[in-house]
Design an enzyme around this catalytic site. Structure first.
Site, PDB file in Angstrom:
ATOM      1  N   LYS A   1       0.834  -1.210   0.000  1.00 18.92           N
ATOM      2  CA  LYS A   1       0.000   0.000   0.000  1.00 18.92           C
ATOM      3  C   LYS A   1       0.867   1.259   0.000  1.00 18.92           C
ATOM      4  CE  LYS A   1      -4.290  -1.410   1.926  1.00 18.92           C
ATOM      5  NZ  LYS A   1      -5.244  -1.538   2.981  1.00 18.92           N
TER       6      LYS A   1
ATOM      7  N   PHE B   1     -32.250   5.510   1.939  1.00 21.14           N
ATOM      8  CA  PHE B   1     -32.166   4.154   2.493  1.00 21.14           C
ATOM      9  C   PHE B   1     -33.519   3.455   2.524  1.00 21.14           C
ATOM     10  CE2 PHE B   1     -27.934   5.267   3.384  1.00 21.14           C
ATOM     11  CZ  PHE B   1     -27.258   4.069   3.499  1.00 21.14           C
TER      12      PHE B   1
ATOM     13  N   GLY C   1     -33.748  -4.432  -2.237  1.00 23.85           N
ATOM     14  CA  GLY C   1     -32.747  -4.903  -3.191  1.00 23.85           C
ATOM     15  C   GLY C   1     -32.185  -6.257  -2.851  1.00 23.85           C
TER      16      GLY C   1
ATOM     17  N   CYS D   1     -18.989  -2.772   6.440  1.00 27.48           N
ATOM     18  CA  CYS D   1     -19.473  -2.186   7.699  1.00 27.48           C
ATOM     19  C   CYS D   1     -20.787  -2.757   8.224  1.00 27.48           C
ATOM     20  CB  CYS D   1     -19.584  -0.672   7.538  1.00 27.48           C
ATOM     21  SG  CYS D   1     -17.973   0.099   7.367  1.00 27.48           S
TER      22      CYS D   1
ATOM     23  N   LYS E   1     -20.930  -6.498   9.669  1.00 26.24           N
ATOM     24  CA  LYS E   1     -20.108  -6.733  10.859  1.00 26.24           C
ATOM     25  C   LYS E   1     -20.550  -5.844  12.029  1.00 26.24           C
ATOM     26  CE  LYS E   1     -16.118  -3.642  10.326  1.00 26.24           C
ATOM     27  NZ  LYS E   1     -16.395  -2.728  11.432  1.00 26.24           N
TER      28      LYS E   1
ATOM     29  N   ARG F   1     -15.879  -6.604   0.097  1.00 26.90           N
ATOM     30  CA  ARG F   1     -16.038  -7.300   1.369  1.00 26.90           C
ATOM     31  C   ARG F   1     -17.534  -7.505   1.644  1.00 26.90           C
ATOM     32  NH1 ARG F   1     -12.013  -3.620   5.021  1.00 26.90           N
ATOM     33  NH2 ARG F   1     -12.752  -2.022   3.587  1.00 26.90           N
TER      34      ARG F   1
END
Ligand SMILES: NC(=O)c1ccc[n+]([C@@H]2O[C@H](COP(=O)([O-])OP(=O)(O)OC[C@H]3O[C@@H](n4cnc5c(N)ncnc54)[C@H](O)[C@@H]3O)[C@@H](O)[C@H]2O)c1
Length: 436
Positions: A37, A252, A256, A263, A266, A331
């Site tokens: 990185k 929101f 879907g 985020c 978890k 993720r």
């Protein structure tokens, strides 16, 4: 006044935080244990896809306010304010794994050469500041403070979210630390963005409450969508109908493919686990999580209802692999769950995502997927198009061409972005989420 700031953990949050704090005038050094990185950043490139970030990095490096290093210890020694932005992934029993936070706390303690503050930017369970304090105290007698400053940025819009925040939440328990944080965020306060100071536990919990509330809205709308499918109503109309209520608001409310990303899944799980630890049962969040688990594979059920449970010999094309548009983050992307189910049922998988494809391939090497360079090639000889991520390029598909390319005619619109009658007028079969 300009502050000397070190970022420890230069990922999505650390890199955006460091770059934006440099942008408002601070002197920032971003550190990370990942040599790759830091090498990419030192070469003037950006290790993540985030609109506007690369330009801002280059500008601040040029101005001498932003630099990068793998020498975490030195970055801490040379700075007064240390932002820890390391990952807090889901542990084996769904709790937040604090391994990296504790590592940083130890390195911070070992390199205290005067008063410094440890600012926790990671999302951590209530009480983590005490854990950090204990770790630091076990290696040093020097004076320090621990601060909670949770981050609310959205991937895909992270730079704008950081520079124009709805609010900045800061949990402190010392006047000295509060004064320092006021200086750090002074450029934001001067522009009128709300800086909300509170106690540390409340700040830690505010982040989980925010993400859990957003996840709840999504699961709620997904439940409404399921009921729409039963009774023949349209969830997009309902979202409009309730979103105009100022008490509810329009955001929101999209049904879907289920929420994903690094985020929401978890954080909802971590809050449930924190509750258990304190003998408290989060009834609503358990339901939110259950609905989401089911939602991630609901579109597969929609496919098997039409094509049959055995998908051997059928080709399904997934458009979009990222958990949402404008990011390359895969993720906990719902695409993974759908692909696993589809492969289990014997389907052949075609996939395309212009930005997230490479990451998806890296993260899921075990999946037997044929990847393509563009969406039309991916659709050739396909029995079903499954829209997973609503990238703009997918919104403008030429359905005459799609019909010509596909061998079948099934369109599963996992994000309700297409006009059902337009698609049906092309001789294709349209299936949305809670939409007829
Ligand atoms: N990604 C988001 O959208 C987002 C938004 C708000 C909050 N958060 C929270 O912010 C935190 C970070 O998330 P992220 O997505 O940026 O994670 P990330 O995985 O992208 O970045 C974490 C970085 O920390 C580095 N790291 C790990 N251990 C280290 C150590 N001991 N010293 C130095 N560097 C180390 C890793 O190499 C990695 O680059 C998490 O707690 C997350 O929940 C994330």
């Amino acid at each position: 006044m300009e502050k000397k700031i070190a970022i420890v953990g230069t990922g999505y949050v650390g890199l955006v935080t460091g770059t934006c704090l440099a942008q408002v005038g601070h002197n920032v050094i971003c550190s990370d244990v990942s040599e790759e990185k830091i090498r990419i950043l030192e070469n003037g490139e950006c290790p993540i896809y985030e609109p506007g970030l690369l330009e801002l990095i280059r500008e601040n490096v040029r101005q001498g306010r932003l630099s990068f290093t793998t020498n975490v210890a030195k970055a801490i020694q040379d700075s007064e304010i240390i932002f820890s932005a390391v990952g807090t992934p889901m542990g084996e029993s769904y709790e937040a794994d604090l391994t990296y936070v504790k590592q940083v706390a130890k390195t911070f303690g070992e390199n205290l050469n005067g008063y410094k503050v440890f600012v926790n930017k990671s999302t951590v369970p209530v009480g983590t500041s005490e854990v950090v304090r204990e770790v630091v105290n076990s290696v040093t007698n020097n004076e320090f403070d621990v601060i909670s400053n949770p981050e609310f940025l959205k991937e895909g819009c992270a730079v704008e979210d950081f520079l124009k925040p709805d609010r900045v939440v800061i949990g402190v328990d010392s006047q000295k630390a509060e004064d320092l944080m006021r200086e750090v965020y002074n450029p934001f306060e001067k522009q009128g963005y709300p800086i909300v100071f509170m106690d540390i536990k409340s700040a830690e919990l505010t982040k989980y409450a925010a993400n859990s509330m957003l996840a709840t809205r999504i699961s709620f709308m997904n439940e409404i969508a399921r009921y729409c499918d039963i009774v023949g109503a349209d969830v997009t109309q309902i979202a409009k109908g309730i979103g105009l209520d100022t008490r509810i608001g329009p955001k929101f409310l999209n049904a879907g493919v289920g929420y994903g990303g690094s985020c929401f899944p978890k954080d909802v799980s971590a809050l449930i686990e924190s509750g258990k630890h304190d003998n408290y049962n989060f009834d609503i969040l358990n339901a939110v999580k259950k609905v989401n688990e089911e939602q991630k594979v609901l579109s597969v059920d929609k496919i098997t209802k039409i094509l049959g449970n055995d998908l051997t010999g059928k080709t399904i094309t997934l458009l979009g692999l990222a958990f949402k548009p404008q990011t390359d983050d895969v993720r906990e992307a719902p695409a993974q769950y759908k692909i696993r189910e589809l492969l289990n049922k014997g389907a052949k998988i075609h996939a395309f995502d212009n930005i997230a494809q490479e990451n998806f391939q890296k993260e899921n090497p075990h999946f037997d997927i044929t990847y393509f360079d563009n969406h039309y090639d991916a659709l050739e000889n396909s029995d079903c198009l499954l829209l997973v991520t609503e990238w703009n390029e997918f919104k403008e598909l030429d359905f005459d061409k799609v019909k010509e390319l596909m061998s079948g005619n099934l369109i599963i619109d996992g994000r309700n972005i297409y006009n059902p009658s337009h698609i049906r007028s092309k001789g294709l079969e349209y299936v949305g989420i809670g939409r007829q």
